[in-house]
Motif scaffolding. Structure first.
Motif, mmCIF file in Angstrom:
data_model
loop_
_atom_site.group_PDB
_atom_site.id
_atom_site.type_symbol
_atom_site.label_atom_id
_atom_site.label_comp_id
_atom_site.label_asym_id
_atom_site.label_seq_id
_atom_site.Cartn_x
_atom_site.Cartn_y
_atom_site.Cartn_z
ATOM 1 N N GLU A 79 26.508 57.354 50.557
ATOM 2 C CA GLU A 79 25.979 56.461 51.589
ATOM 3 C C GLU A 79 26.268 54.999 51.242
ATOM 4 N N ALA A 80 26.191 54.664 49.955
ATOM 5 C CA ALA A 80 26.476 53.294 49.531
ATOM 6 C C ALA A 80 27.934 52.934 49.804
ATOM 7 N N VAL A 81 28.840 53.857 49.504
ATOM 8 C CA VAL A 81 30.267 53.617 49.767
ATOM 9 C C VAL A 81 30.509 53.479 51.266
ATOM 10 N N THR A 82 29.876 54.318 52.056
ATOM 11 C CA THR A 82 30.004 54.233 53.511
ATOM 12 C C THR A 82 29.481 52.898 54.012
ATOM 13 N N TYR A 83 28.364 52.441 53.449
ATOM 14 C CA TYR A 83 27.797 51.153 53.830
ATOM 15 C C TYR A 83 28.774 50.017 53.497
ATOM 16 N N LEU A 84 29.329 50.045 52.280
ATOM 17 C CA LEU A 84 30.286 49.005 51.887
ATOM 18 C C LEU A 84 31.508 49.016 52.809
ATOM 19 N N ASP A 85 31.984 50.215 53.158
ATOM 20 C CA ASP A 85 33.119 50.331 54.085
ATOM 21 C C ASP A 85 32.765 49.744 55.442
ATOM 22 N N GLY A 86 31.604 50.118 55.945
ATOM 23 C CA GLY A 86 31.171 49.652 57.265
ATOM 24 C C GLY A 86 30.997 48.142 57.321
ATOM 25 N N LYS A 95 43.113 49.073 43.404
ATOM 26 C CA LYS A 95 42.515 49.303 42.076
ATOM 27 C C LYS A 95 41.437 48.282 41.727
ATOM 28 N N ALA A 96 41.686 47.024 42.024
ATOM 29 C CA ALA A 96 40.710 45.984 41.695
ATOM 30 C C ALA A 96 39.428 46.169 42.497
ATOM 31 N N ASN A 97 39.550 46.456 43.776
ATOM 32 C CA ASN A 97 38.362 46.669 44.613
ATOM 33 C C ASN A 97 37.611 47.922 44.191
ATOM 34 N N ALA A 98 38.339 48.992 43.880
ATOM 35 C CA ALA A 98 37.697 50.234 43.433
ATOM 36 C C ALA A 98 36.915 49.995 42.145
ATOM 37 N N GLN A 99 37.503 49.220 41.229
ATOM 38 C CA GLN A 99 36.817 48.907 39.970
ATOM 39 C C GLN A 99 35.574 48.067 40.217
ATOM 40 N N ARG A 100 35.658 47.079 41.105
ATOM 41 C CA ARG A 100 34.496 46.239 41.419
ATOM 42 C C ARG A 100 33.388 47.060 42.065
ATOM 43 N N ARG A 101 33.746 48.004 42.933
ATOM 44 C CA ARG A 101 32.730 48.875 43.550
ATOM 45 C C ARG A 101 32.055 49.741 42.498
ATOM 46 N N ARG A 102 32.846 50.327 41.595
ATOM 47 C CA ARG A 102 32.258 51.169 40.536
ATOM 48 C C ARG A 102 31.287 50.351 39.682
ATOM 49 N N GLU A 103 31.694 49.138 39.342
ATOM 50 C CA GLU A 103 30.846 48.272 38.520
ATOM 51 C C GLU A 103 29.561 47.908 39.264
#
Length: 174
Positions: free
Chosen positions: A30-37, A47-55
């Motif tokens: 749900e958090a990933v969906t929220y960030l996408d939305g 890669k940079a965005n994926a790493q920032r989201r994981r962090e």
């Protein structure tokens, strides 16, 4: 409507005029969906965005209010939010452990017990009863130092955020 467990303790006790509704954190999906939305940290496959989201999810968790704050900030402030999470969590842990003269062994013992659980399990009130005052008493300390929360629906103590868990792990030797 309350956003977190701490907000419940700020209300006067008036059950005739209030209905408490618990609004829990997002699941990771749900958090990933929220960030996408919200168009935050996109494109997600970069890669940079994926790493920032994981962090962000590792340190901040999936609390909707935090995710909204990050999404509403300019991209240049995202790293500052993560840095602030870590330093704020350390201050909260120190504040909860320090009673003015010495470190509180009761809260230290609770945090060590929390480090041995998952975030969703927490430490039941019954397990902490032998060394910790009842929730209605200890929440005063939680209001000043948001390191730990009392989750009313499950009657468990939990870390306020993953950053608080990480700060406790680095400060305590359990």
């Amino acid at each position: 409507m309350l956003g977190d467990a701490i907000a419940a303790f700020a209300l006067p006790n008036d059950p005739n005029r209030q209905t408490l509704v618990w609004v829990d954190d997002f699941t990771p999906d749900e958090a990933v969906t929220y960030l996408d939305g919200r168009g935050c940290m996109l494109p997600a496959h970069d890669k940079a965005n994926a790493q920032r989201r994981r962090e962000l999810l590792k340190l901040g968790g999936t609390r909707p209010a935090l995710l909204r704050k990050v999404c509403d900030s300019p991209a240049s402030r995202e790293a500052a939010h993560l840095s602030a999470l870590v330093s704020s969590a350390t201050v909260d842990i120190e504040g909860l452990l320090w009673d003015g003269r010495t470190f509180s062994s009761d809260f230290g013992r609770l945090m060590c017990a929390l480090l041995n659980t998952t975030d969703l399990d927490g430490v039941p009130t019954s397990a902490a009863r032998e060394y910790l005052a009842p929730p209605t008493t200890v929440v005063e300390s939680f209001k000043r130092n948001h390191a730990v929360v009392y989750h009313m629906p499950t009657r468990t103590y939990r870390f306020h955020s993953p950053a608080h868990r990480q700060a406790a792990r680095s400060m305590l030797s359990c």
